[in-house]
Enzyme design. Structure first.
Site, PDB file in Angstrom:
ATOM      1  N   LYS A 112       0.900  -1.277  -0.020  1.00 31.51           N
ATOM      2  CA  LYS A 112      -0.031  -0.062  -0.079  1.00 31.51           C
ATOM      3  C   LYS A 112       0.643   1.372  -0.148  1.00 31.51           C
ATOM      4  CE  LYS A 112      -4.168  -2.140   0.633  1.00 31.51           C
ATOM      5  NZ  LYS A 112      -3.656  -3.673   0.648  1.00 31.51           N
TER       6      LYS A 112
HETATM    7  C1  LIG Z   1      -4.190  -4.660   0.149  1.00 30.06           C
HETATM    8  C2  LIG Z   1      -3.330  -6.039   0.184  1.00 30.06           C
HETATM    9  C3  LIG Z   1      -3.712  -6.856  -0.676  1.00 30.06           C
HETATM   10  C4  LIG Z   1      -4.870  -6.957  -1.584  1.00 30.06           C
HETATM   11  O1  LIG Z   1      -4.762  -6.008  -2.649  1.00 30.06           O
HETATM   12  P1  LIG Z   1      -6.035  -5.218  -3.422  1.00 30.06           P
HETATM   13  O2  LIG Z   1      -5.833  -4.261  -4.280  1.00 30.06           O
HETATM   14  O3  LIG Z   1      -7.065  -5.080  -2.592  1.00 30.06           O
HETATM   15  O4  LIG Z   1      -6.456  -6.689  -4.101  1.00 30.06           O
HETATM   16  C5  LIG Z   1      -2.928  -7.969  -0.741  1.00 30.06           C
HETATM   17  N1  LIG Z   1      -1.861  -8.213   0.166  1.00 30.06           N
HETATM   18  C6  LIG Z   1      -1.427  -7.304   0.985  1.00 30.06           C
HETATM   19  C7  LIG Z   1      -0.632  -7.293   2.006  1.00 30.06           C
HETATM   20  C8  LIG Z   1      -2.291  -6.098   1.024  1.00 30.06           C
HETATM   21  O5  LIG Z   1      -2.193  -5.058   2.052  1.00 30.06           O
END
Ligand SMILES: *Cc1c(COP(=O)(O)O)cnc(C)c1O
Length: 465
Positions: A112
């Protein structure tokens, strides 16, 4: 570049307004009127360039003339200077044709950060120029809150309220958002699951009077700037492995479908991608959808990969709109039906279009643990449970797919120490930059899973009550 809503009933707006708006007023998500196109030569020229420069190249295509090129370059350079690895998103090889793209070298150890570090600086730039302050409400399945807290901490023009499902995220995830000690960051443990948090967010954003009075905005992956930031590593990774001469398969551990949709964007912009594998944990709404053509909500089960414990994938609406040939009326019908009944049948032609790019795979908890152990034994790499979902999916499909596969590694193993240690019997070491976290004081409030309670909390915060 103009942006339109997937539900077809909101006026087209520019890039800056799209970034600030989050959700469109008709309940849809913004997408560009058309996808910017990169030639093969332009893509090939990304090889060997610093990540921040490729990011600036791509972001400027979406911002058009609304942001000066120099501003875009500065924002990208600063955003990725917060990453502790010189390559920003390094590649690691696991097997002859299997690679990890490590997206977790940012301040909160999860992917993120890639988008949030950029988004916070975009906001800062825009809000400073407009001399206003905004309140960002965010619903987090664990990692978005920490990434937002790290990215927006201490910024003069933004307040952040991060809602997380009480007891459903790891301690390390919680600490990243609750220990900033900054007055502009508030955290709320909601007595519900992530889908409750996301529903509260949607309700709050639909309240026009609240939106205006506190300058409400969202930085969830419904925010278009986030998916723009995320399509960058598809380019850098593919080019490092021989694109555009060689199509690459990406395996994406998925929850809200923002990350996988970013891959689709890269494809739409001209990057040759062989397939995008959407790998889910046992919350398999997306995997089932790509297998059956029915998008049906299930019951959210807690797993070892909590950032993907989601049964309603916001960004899927963007793909639906594209696959339905940009039919806003049909997309509005489908997602209203989903909101009411929790189920939608994808029209056959749209389903066929999705199948040209996407494969869905669900990975059970046993397989996640086995994959963490076998990856450690075979390569010495400790991977986190989200990454393990992708690696397990890659192994399952490897016999059927030719060419290099890249599994996106979305979190550092030290963010989920209990699950990793239980599987591999080795404790992952916390990177030095994050070690002080354990000793810091946490600060957060509790609220029921009730939109009115959250709206009041947000109003009080914005008014300094
Ligand atoms: C948010 C997240 C995901 C999923 O990503 P999306 O864009 O919501 O599909 C996968 N792994 C981690 C560690 C995340 O923080």
């Amino acid at each position: 570049m103009r942006y339109v809503s997937t539900r077809g009933r909101a006026p087209a707006i520019g890039f800056i307004d799209t970034v600030l708006a989050g959700l469109a007023p008709d309940g849809g998500l913004y997408v560009p009127e058309e996808w910017p196109q990169l030639t093969e030569g332009e893509i090939a020229a990304f090889a060997g360039r610093p990540y921040a420069e490729v990011a600036a190249e791509i972001l400027s295509r979406f911002a058009g003339d609304e942001l000066a090129r120099e501003t875009v370059e500065d924002i990208c350079a600063e955003a990725y200077a917060t990453f502790t690895h010189a390559a920003t998103v390094p590649l690691k090889q696991l097997a002859p044709d299997l690679f990890l793209a490590e997206l977790f070298h940012g301040p909160s150890l999860a992917f993120k950060d890639v988008a949030m570090q950029l988004l916070a600086r975009l906001y800062d730039h825009i809000l400073t120029a407009q001399n206003r302050t905004q309140t960002i409400l965010c619903a987090t399945s664990g990692d978005t809150g920490g990434a937002a807290a790290e990215a927006f901490r201490g910024r003069a023009h933004t307040r952040v309220v991060a809602m997380f499902p009480d007891g459903r995220i790891s301690e390390v995830q919680r600490r990243f958002m609750t220990t900033t000690g900054e007055d502009n960051i508030r955290c709320v443990a909601v007595a519900g699951d992530f889908d409750d948090c996301q529903a509260i967010l949607k309700t709050a954003l639909a309240d026009q009077s609240l939106r205006q009075s506190v300058g409400l905005s969202a930085v969830n992956s419904i925010n278009f700037a986030r998916v723009v930031a995320q399509c960058v590593y598809y380019f850098t990774t593919a080019v490092a492995l021989g694109a555009p001469g060689r199509p690459i398969t990406f395996v994406v551990p998925s929850g809200n479908f923002g990350d996988a949709f970013a891959g689709y964007m890269a494809l739409k912009m001209g990057l040759p991608i062989a397939r995008i594998v959407v790998a889910t944990n046992s919350n398999d709404i997306l995997a089932r959808t790509f297998q059956t053509g029915r998008y049906v909500r299930g019951i959210t089960q807690p797993t070892s990969s909590p950032a993907m414990d989601i049964q309603s994938a916001s960004n899927f609406e963007r793909l639906y709109y594209e696959a339905a040939r940009r039919d806003g009326v049909e997309t509005a019908r489908a997602f209203q039906a989903f909101a009411e009944n929790g189920a939608v049948d994808i029209p056959p032609k749209a389903f066929e279009a999705m199948g040209e790019t996407f494969t869905g795979v669900a990975i059970g908890e046993d397989d996640v643990a086995r994959t963490i152990l076998s990856t450690y034994n075979e390569t010495g790499e400790l991977i986190d449970p989200h990454t393990a979902v992708a690696v397990a999916a890659a192994h399952r499909l490897r016999a059927d797919l030719a060419g290099p596969m890249v599994a996106l590694s979305t979190a550092h193993a030290a963010k989920f120490p209990e699950a990793v240690e239980a599987a591999a019997r080795v404790a992952p070491a916390m990177p030095p930059a994050a070690q002080p976290l354990a000793a810091k004081t946490e600060r957060f409030d509790h609220l029921p899973a009730d939109a009115e309670a959250v709206k009041t909390y947000v109003r009080d915060f914005a008014e300094g009550v």
